[in-house]
Write a protein that holds these residues in place. Structure first.
Motif, mmCIF file in Angstrom:
data_model
loop_
_atom_site.group_PDB
_atom_site.id
_atom_site.type_symbol
_atom_site.label_atom_id
_atom_site.label_comp_id
_atom_site.label_asym_id
_atom_site.label_seq_id
_atom_site.Cartn_x
_atom_site.Cartn_y
_atom_site.Cartn_z
ATOM 1 N N THR A 164 32.041 47.845 43.140
ATOM 2 C CA THR A 164 32.625 47.170 42.215
ATOM 3 C C THR A 164 33.192 47.807 41.238
ATOM 4 N N HIS A 165 34.024 47.391 40.228
ATOM 5 C CA HIS A 165 34.637 48.248 39.120
ATOM 6 C C HIS A 165 33.594 48.272 37.823
ATOM 7 N N LYS A 166 32.458 47.522 37.806
ATOM 8 C CA LYS A 166 31.657 47.567 36.724
ATOM 9 C C LYS A 166 30.209 47.898 37.489
ATOM 10 N N GLU A 176 29.329 49.658 32.102
ATOM 11 C CA GLU A 176 29.799 50.911 32.912
ATOM 12 C C GLU A 176 29.046 52.009 32.502
ATOM 13 N N SER A 191 38.618 55.066 37.662
ATOM 14 C CA SER A 191 39.504 54.280 38.047
ATOM 15 C C SER A 191 39.959 53.392 36.726
ATOM 16 N N GLU A 193 40.503 50.484 36.568
ATOM 17 C CA GLU A 193 39.598 49.090 36.095
ATOM 18 C C GLU A 193 38.156 49.187 35.606
ATOM 19 N N GLN A 194 37.568 50.428 35.516
ATOM 20 C CA GLN A 194 36.459 50.672 34.918
ATOM 21 C C GLN A 194 36.075 50.363 33.673
#
Length: 303
Positions: A164-166, A176, A191, A193-194
């Protein structure tokens, strides 16, 4: 973190010699060496055996001696003895309250199937950067998430293995995690979204220096073993192992060659004015973005 069985195994055994272990007097559990000289764990009792698939690192033998059956797990690679000891300790912990042989047998088989995917023969499929990244996430679990949130929430919030992004996200806060090489002056955001999001978020950065294999520093296998000892329950250990397997992690001796020392840790509040790129400010036609942030420009956001 060595467990009691590590000390027991280190005393040495003659081939074919076993001693009884554990506090549960209702079950017959033993550790020692099998006839081939391999370290082994035995369960002896009355139960109905089922077929169990073999592992390349831990072999399984089942036989009968008098009225009892014997279930034996033997270690084929002596380099993995420390981690085999952790596996055997998990078998003991998972059966400490069980009084029935049949229930114990089913539990031991279930624990073996869970551990089996972490004992693959010298796979070592992760490169330096991937090892560093996983070390960063596990250090953060050990040093921050478990002390602040407890084991259950730390495990539930660990999303890194699921791509996932996190890396970690609770109900209202996300984290993160980045691990960078010592001396690097920037951190890579891989990315868009991070660091994007309306909820409160933090960027945590470990600065790791690679050392020689003989240095007494941070090793991935040992870090996993130490965290396994903190999991508390069989269910938590199961969840932890399942998430590790998503990284294709195994207890490969190759990872013991990657040794690091932690030369710095910083955590930053990713507030509205934090220097980051957000989707709402990027044209929809742009699909993917990677960028780097100078660490020197983040001082005002450091906690």
């Amino acid at each position: 973190m060595k467990n009691k069985l590590s000390t027991t195994f280190s005393q040495g055994f003659q081939s074919g010699t076993f001693i009884r272990v554990g506090e549960n007097r209702d079950l017959s559990l033993f550790v020692g060496k099998d006839e081939k000289g391999n370290y082994a764990f035995d369960f002896r009792g009355t139960y109905v055996p089922v077929r169990i698939s073999q592992s390349d690192v831990i072999t399984v033998q089942q036989g009968k001696s008098g009225e009892n059956y014997i279930l034996r797990f033997s270690l084929c690679n002596s380099e993995l003895l420390e981690y085999f000891s952790t596996f055997c300790q998990d078998l003991l912990d998972s059966t400490e309250a069980i009084k029935d042989d049949e229930d114990a047998y089913k539990t031991l088989c279930s624990r073996y199937f869970s551990w089996k995917k972490l004992f693959r023969p010298n796979n070592g499929g992760m490169n330096d950067n991937e090892v560093m990244g996983l070390i960063g996430e596990l250090l953060f679990m050990q040093d921050y998430m478990i002390p602040h949130y407890g084991v259950d929430m730390a495990l539930d919030s660990w999303m890194g293995p699921e791509k996932t992004h996190k890396d970690y996200s609770t109900e209202s806060v996300w984290y993160e995690i980045k691990a960078i090489s010592a001396g690097k002056d920037s951190v890579k955001i891989s990315s868009l979204e991070q660091l994007d999001g309306d909820d409160e978020g933090y960027l945590a950065i470990y600065c790791l220096e690679k050392m020689s294999p003989t240095f007494s520093g941070i090793k991935l296998n040992v870090l996993v073993q130490n965290l396994m000892a903190k999991m508390g329950t069989a269910q938590n250990r199961e969840t932890f192992m399942s998430k590790l397997s998503m990284y294709e992690f195994d207890f490969s001796p190759e990872y013991d060659k990657f040794v690091f020392t932690n030369v710095g840790f910083s955590m930053y509040n990713v507030s509205n004015d934090f220097p980051r790129l957000c989707r709402k400010n990027i044209p929809n036609a742009i699909n993917r973005i990677q960028y780097e942030i100078f660490l020197s420009e983040l001082e005002e956001y450091k906690l």
